[in-house]
Structures are given as C-alpha cells and as structure tokens.
Design a protein around this motif. Structure first.
Motif, PDB file in Angstrom:
ATOM      1  N   GLU A  95      -2.069  -6.454   6.596  1.00  0.00           N
ATOM      2  CA  GLU A  95      -2.251  -6.189   4.988  1.00  0.00           C
ATOM      3  C   GLU A  95      -1.595  -4.787   4.738  1.00  0.00           C
ATOM      4  OE1 GLU A  95      -2.797  -6.364   0.856  1.00  0.00           O
ATOM      5  OE2 GLU A  95      -2.692  -8.151   2.580  1.00  0.00           O
TER       6      GLU A  95
ATOM      7  N   LYS B 121       5.803  -3.253   0.524  1.00  0.00           N
ATOM      8  CA  LYS B 121       5.913  -3.269  -1.052  1.00  0.00           C
ATOM      9  C   LYS B 121       6.266  -1.823  -1.572  1.00  0.00           C
ATOM     10  CE  LYS B 121       2.909  -7.199  -2.234  1.00  0.00           C
ATOM     11  NZ  LYS B 121       1.444  -7.456  -2.735  1.00  0.00           N
ATOM     12  N   ASN B 122       5.569  -0.883  -1.132  1.00  0.00           N
ATOM     13  CA  ASN B 122       5.544   0.650  -1.760  1.00  0.00           C
ATOM     14  C   ASN B 122       7.244   0.914  -1.235  1.00  0.00           C
ATOM     15  OD1 ASN B 122       3.290   0.492  -2.626  1.00  0.00           O
ATOM     16  ND2 ASN B 122       2.300   1.594  -0.841  1.00  0.00           N
TER      17      ASN B 122
ATOM     18  N   ARG C 171       2.267  -5.149   4.778  1.00  0.00           N
ATOM     19  CA  ARG C 171       2.712  -5.655   3.784  1.00  0.00           C
ATOM     20  C   ARG C 171       2.454  -4.693   2.595  1.00  0.00           C
ATOM     21  NH1 ARG C 171       0.082 -10.270   5.694  1.00  0.00           N
ATOM     22  NH2 ARG C 171      -1.812  -9.753   4.493  1.00  0.00           N
ATOM     23  N   GLN C 172       1.472  -3.924   2.456  1.00  0.00           N
ATOM     24  CA  GLN C 172       1.526  -2.893   1.269  1.00  0.00           C
ATOM     25  C   GLN C 172       2.687  -1.762   1.448  1.00  0.00           C
ATOM     26  OE1 GLN C 172      -0.159  -3.098  -1.443  1.00  0.00           O
ATOM     27  NE2 GLN C 172      -1.032  -4.958  -0.826  1.00  0.00           N
TER      28      GLN C 172
END
Length: 152
Positions: free
Chosen positions: A64, A71-72, A67-68
């Motif tokens: 996770e 995205k950032n 993934r974050q």
C-alpha cells in the motif's frame, strides 16, 4: 549415548537453520522491495505467500505504501508539467509583445502596456498559488475524521 546426543544435536541445528531460512526469506524479500521503493521503483508488488500473519500484514502495508508513493509521484509529475505550461504561456506572450515593440512592429501604447501588465499580474498569481501549495504541503496539520449522524 554420546554419539546419539551429537547426532540429535546436529539434526536440531540443521532443522533450526532450515526453519530460520524459511522464516527470513519473506523478510529478505521485503527488505529488497523497500530498497527498490526507496530508490523510486514503484512498479512491483510483493506477493503474499507466507503462513505468518504479521509478515503478511507487513507485506500488505508495504504494498500500500508503494501504491501511494506511485500515485504521489504521478501527481507530482503532472503538477510540475501543468505549472511549467501555465508559466510558459504568459512569459511567451510578454516576450512576443516586447520583441514586437522593440522591433517597431507594434507601437508602444497604453493598451499594449496594460496587456503586458495583466500578464505580469497573472504570473504573480500563479507564483503565489505555487507558494500556497508549498506551504500547505509543509504543514503538519492533521485531518481529524469524525463520524456524524446527519439524521439528527
């Protein structure tokens, strides 16, 4: 008796080494994965394949996090591109107008100077917005979520 004790001791050591390797394999994968994430590689995910609940939880949290971060990074790249475009447009307008005035193509009159001033004001607003974004990113305010019953 001594021979049996030595044999049992050696078998216990072999079994302990085998169990330790089996337990440490997912942790070594996690370490390798987090090193890749730290260097900016967010493409891969860790497979969840252990019988250990805590290691599986660590794998889930690490995936996770990856993934974050991905995205950032995509958001940061898009923001940089958008900012560059938004800054380039008024600068090009100002440069083109000034060059036309310098070359004598356009007369230097109040309307053109007002137009150039408007572009400078637009650039100032964009830069202020960028500064606001930077200050918001550096704040340590915490968002506190509270459940609210809207039926009351």
């Amino acid at each position: 008796m001594a021979g049996i004790s030595i044999f049992v001791f050696l078998v216990a050591i072999v079994i302990a080494v085998w169990i330790a390797r089996d337990l440490s394999r997912p942790l070594r994968q996690i370490v390798s994965f987090t090193q890749a994430v730290a260097s900016g590689d967010y493409r891969n995910q860790l497979p969840q394949q252990t019988q250990i609940v805590e290691v599986n939880a660590l794998v889930n949290v690490t995936n996770e996090l990856s993934r974050q971060l991905s995205k950032n990074q995509a958001l940061r790249e898009r923001l940089s591109s958008d900012i560059a475009h938004e800054l380039r447009t008024p600068l090009t307008t100002i440069q083109g107008s000034l060059e036309a005035m310098i070359d004598g193509i356009w007369p230097i009159d109040e309307a053109r100077l007002v137009s150039l001033n408007d572009e400078v004001i637009r650039l100032t607003h964009l830069i202020n917005n960028i500064e606001n974004i930077a200050s918001i990113e550096h704040r340590e305010d915490k968002l506190i979520k509270v459940d609210t019953d809207l039926s009351n």
